[in-house]
Motif scaffolding. Structure first.
Motif, PDB file in Angstrom:
ATOM      1  N   GLU A   1      46.880 116.125  56.797  1.00  0.00           N
ATOM      2  CA  GLU A   1      48.141 116.691  57.286  1.00  0.00           C
ATOM      3  C   GLU A   1      49.268 115.671  57.117  1.00  0.00           C
ATOM      4  O   GLU A   1      49.083 114.485  57.401  1.00  0.00           O
ATOM      5  CB  GLU A   1      47.976 117.053  58.772  1.00  0.00           C
ATOM      6  N   GLY A   2      50.410 116.151  56.651  1.00  0.00           N
ATOM      7  CA  GLY A   2      51.549 115.253  56.445  1.00  0.00           C
ATOM      8  C   GLY A   2      51.521 114.584  55.082  1.00  0.00           C
ATOM      9  O   GLY A   2      52.517 114.001  54.649  1.00  0.00           O
ATOM     10  N   LYS A   3      50.349 114.647  54.407  1.00  0.00           N
ATOM     11  CA  LYS A   3      50.244 114.009  53.086  1.00  0.00           C
ATOM     12  C   LYS A   3      50.031 115.044  51.996  1.00  0.00           C
ATOM     13  O   LYS A   3      50.147 114.741  50.809  1.00  0.00           O
ATOM     14  CB  LYS A   3      49.047 113.053  53.062  1.00  0.00           C
ATOM     15  N   ASP A   4      49.646 116.241  52.398  1.00  0.00           N
ATOM     16  CA  ASP A   4      49.251 117.250  51.404  1.00  0.00           C
ATOM     17  C   ASP A   4      49.715 118.630  51.882  1.00  0.00           C
ATOM     18  O   ASP A   4      50.075 118.817  53.054  1.00  0.00           O
ATOM     19  CB  ASP A   4      47.721 117.227  51.256  1.00  0.00           C
ATOM     20  N   VAL A   5      49.631 119.569  50.976  1.00  0.00           N
ATOM     21  CA  VAL A   5      50.070 120.937  51.271  1.00  0.00           C
ATOM     22  C   VAL A   5      48.965 121.686  52.016  1.00  0.00           C
ATOM     23  O   VAL A   5      47.817 121.691  51.581  1.00  0.00           O
ATOM     24  CB  VAL A   5      50.387 121.653  49.937  1.00  0.00           C
ATOM     25  N   ASP A   6      49.338 122.272  53.151  1.00  0.00           N
ATOM     26  CA  ASP A   6      48.408 123.146  53.876  1.00  0.00           C
ATOM     27  C   ASP A   6      49.135 124.450  54.212  1.00  0.00           C
ATOM     28  O   ASP A   6      50.273 124.665  53.754  1.00  0.00           O
ATOM     29  CB  ASP A   6      47.846 122.449  55.127  1.00  0.00           C
TER      30      ASP A   6
ATOM     31  N   ARG B   1      50.365 137.937  65.220  1.00  0.00           N
ATOM     32  CA  ARG B   1      51.776 137.767  65.514  1.00  0.00           C
ATOM     33  C   ARG B   1      51.883 136.973  66.807  1.00  0.00           C
ATOM     34  O   ARG B   1      51.190 137.253  67.775  1.00  0.00           O
ATOM     35  CB  ARG B   1      52.444 139.126  65.703  1.00  0.00           C
ATOM     36  N   SER B   2      52.737 135.985  66.839  1.00  0.00           N
ATOM     37  CA  SER B   2      52.858 135.189  68.047  1.00  0.00           C
ATOM     38  C   SER B   2      54.282 134.696  68.184  1.00  0.00           C
ATOM     39  O   SER B   2      54.988 134.502  67.201  1.00  0.00           O
ATOM     40  CB  SER B   2      51.884 134.010  67.952  1.00  0.00           C
ATOM     41  N   SER B   3      54.706 134.504  69.410  1.00  0.00           N
ATOM     42  CA  SER B   3      56.074 134.039  69.590  1.00  0.00           C
ATOM     43  C   SER B   3      56.101 132.530  69.824  1.00  0.00           C
ATOM     44  O   SER B   3      57.139 131.925  69.977  1.00  0.00           O
ATOM     45  CB  SER B   3      56.725 134.763  70.767  1.00  0.00           C
ATOM     46  N   SER B   4      54.921 131.896  69.868  1.00  0.00           N
ATOM     47  CA  SER B   4      54.912 130.456  70.133  1.00  0.00           C
ATOM     48  C   SER B   4      55.297 129.700  68.869  1.00  0.00           C
ATOM     49  O   SER B   4      55.079 130.151  67.760  1.00  0.00           O
ATOM     50  CB  SER B   4      53.523 130.027  70.592  1.00  0.00           C
ATOM     51  N   SER B   5      55.842 128.503  69.061  1.00  0.00           N
ATOM     52  CA  SER B   5      56.268 127.735  67.896  1.00  0.00           C
ATOM     53  C   SER B   5      55.067 127.009  67.295  1.00  0.00           C
ATOM     54  O   SER B   5      54.057 126.788  67.948  1.00  0.00           O
ATOM     55  CB  SER B   5      57.346 126.752  68.305  1.00  0.00           C
ATOM     56  N   VAL B   6      55.198 126.651  66.032  1.00  0.00           N
ATOM     57  CA  VAL B   6      54.131 125.938  65.345  1.00  0.00           C
ATOM     58  C   VAL B   6      54.654 124.555  65.012  1.00  0.00           C
ATOM     59  O   VAL B   6      55.760 124.417  64.497  1.00  0.00           O
ATOM     60  CB  VAL B   6      53.759 126.684  64.047  1.00  0.00           C
ATOM     61  N   SER B   7      53.865 123.539  65.328  1.00  0.00           N
ATOM     62  CA  SER B   7      54.376 122.210  65.014  1.00  0.00           C
ATOM     63  C   SER B   7      53.828 121.774  63.665  1.00  0.00           C
ATOM     64  O   SER B   7      52.684 122.022  63.323  1.00  0.00           O
ATOM     65  CB  SER B   7      54.007 121.225  66.115  1.00  0.00           C
ATOM     66  N   LEU B   8      54.704 121.164  62.907  1.00  0.00           N
ATOM     67  CA  LEU B   8      54.369 120.740  61.547  1.00  0.00           C
ATOM     68  C   LEU B   8      54.636 119.248  61.464  1.00  0.00           C
ATOM     69  O   LEU B   8      55.704 118.776  61.857  1.00  0.00           O
ATOM     70  CB  LEU B   8      55.276 121.507  60.569  1.00  0.00           C
TER      71      LEU B   8
END
Ligand SMILES: NC(=O)c1ccc[n+]([C@@H]2O[C@H](COP(=O)([O-])OP(=O)(O)OC[C@H]3O[C@@H](n4cnc5c(N)ncnc54)[C@H](O)[C@@H]3O)[C@@H](O)[C@H]2O)c1
Ligand SMILES: O=P(O)(O)OC[C@H](O)CO
Length: 391
Positions: A209-214, A21-28
């Motif tokens: 990343e950005g081209k496929d599902v992860d 569990r983390s409160s930091s944001s995740v960049s996508l």
């Protein structure tokens, strides 16, 4: 677009990428071409997940194409087509009444048209219909497509017992993960908080990343403020628990219907959890024991299903009315399906084939009560007797 600008900061606190569990944001990373998503199925859970997915596709246009197609097995409802009702009134009046659906969710009765140019397929139908749906989809789904199965059950056939995600991969040649959790559909649809687990293996032909599902893309697709997602690798573990807890819930319904109370229901769940884990260890050794205890798809789903799911209701009515399972399912569920009724038969057939019936006395007892009219009152003895034989 600069490297910084093409990454999205998805809501902090909700998009923790692993188990921690983390409160930091995740960049996508913004998708090179936004992923087009189709949901196959429009029942109680199918429509609920389509709502979740459509909300996120609208919310993240840099990642997902805003319009989400939902394939609907067409039905006539008082002279109107169900698809027309969904597309005009934004409600699935038969399978999810009184819930407003997002207007970017488009009901489509044409299965092949609904998957045109799709990137992510979300399967969500009662599992007895999966072979026919896959048969129809063959040749219409590109191998770059990725899939998630929300189904609970197994495929038992010439190849033995198969996870439904593996069946989809074999039939359609596409990578498929699973979503499963303590998720009674109406509660999720009403946006009452719950958790779920998504499991997905990144395939060898991952395009980047950005081209496929992860895992981050899947988190963005399914996570809502009211629907908290953890993404893991253990597809087998979450699928086994999702399928087998429905069989355990039937046992709980029998003892509840007999008026035996909470202690008896807890005993069935204790034995059931043991059999679920044993089934995983014997037939899917790649599944991880901690999944059963730590994930929503594990013991939490067992608890919620045995408390308030459709399987427990059907079994309870069998006990109180003396009617058979199919009559009770029809009477109670208005076209919905209690998947444990089919799963217990699939499990019985598989265990018989491999000579392991006696290792799973509860699963066997549930099967015998439903299919061969064994008396429900003998349930404690059936479990104990077989246990002793097994030792
Ligand atoms: N409902 C829940 O609370 C819930 C929660 C989590 C997981 N699940 C699982 O999700 C899966 C889908 O369940 P659901 O609740 O959406 O379905 P459901 O039980 O509401 O079943 C009704 C659906 O089956 C369709 N259907 C009927 N006949 C069909 C046919 N011949 N071919 C194709 N489709 C047909 C109907 O059109 C309708 O969409 C199941 O595996 C279930 O175990 C359900
Ligand atoms: O209503 P059931 O018994 O199909 O169970 C619903 C869900 O699987 C609970 O997570």
């Amino acid at each position: 677009m600069s490297a910084a600008a093409d990454r999205l900061n998805l809501t902090s606190g909700h998009l923790n990428a692993g188990r921690k569990r983390s409160s930091s944001s995740v960049s996508l990373k913004a998708a090179e071409k936004p992923f087009k998503v189709t949901v196959i199925g429009s029942g109680n859970w199918g429509t609920t997940i389509a709502k979740v997915v459509a909300e996120n596709c609208k919310g993240y246009p840099e990642v997902f194409a805003p319009e989400v197609q939902m394939w609907v097995f067409e039905e006539d409802i008082n002279g109107e087509k169900l698809t027309e009702i969904i597309n005009t009134r934004h409600q699935n009046v038969k399978y999810l009444p009184n819930i407003t659906l997002p207007d970017n969710l488009v009901a489509n009765p044409d299965l092949i048209d609904s998957v045109k140019d799709v990137d992510i397929l979300v399967f969500n139908i009662p599992h007895q219909f999966l072979p026919r749906i896959c048969g129809q989809l063959k040749g219409h789904v590109n191998s770059h497509v990725r899939a998630i199965s929300c189904l609970k059950g197994f495929e038992v056939g010439a190849k033995g017992v198969q996870l439904l995600s593996s069946y989809i991969t074999e039939e359609l040649g596409i990578q498929c993960g699973a979503l499963s959790g303590a998720n009674i559909a109406t509660e999720v649809a009403q946006e009452h908080w719950s958790e779920t687990t998504v499991a997905y293996h990144i395939p060898k032909d991952f395009r980047g990343e950005g081209k496929d599902v992860d895992h981050k893309v899947l988190k963005a697709l399914f996570h809502r403020p009211y629907f908290h997602v953890s993404v893991i690798e253990d597809v087998a573990g979450i699928s086994i628990c999702g399928a087998l807890k429905n069989v355990v819930a039937l046992g709980c319904g029998f003892v509840e219907g007999l008026g035996w109370g909470n202690n008896a229901s807890a005993a069935i769940q204790r034995v059931g959890l043991g059999e679920i884990i044993r089934f995983g260890q014997m037939f899917f050794p790649e599944s991880r024991e901690e999944t059963y205890y730590q994930e929503s798809a594990g013991v939490a789903d067992l608890i919620t299903t045995c408390a308030g799911g459709r399987n427990v209701k059907v079994a309870r009515l069998m006990a109180t009315s003396g009617k058979d399972a199919w009559e009770c399912e029809k009477e109670l569920l208005n076209g919905q399906s209690a998947q444990g009724l089919i799963t217990c038969k699939e499990v019985h057939e598989w265990l018989e084939t491999c000579g392991s019936v006696e290792d799973f006395p509860l699963f066997e007892a549930v099967y015998q009560i439903i299919y061969n009219n064994y008396p429900m009152k003998s349930l404690p003895d059936m479990i104990e007797e077989l246990d002793l034989h097994g030792e």
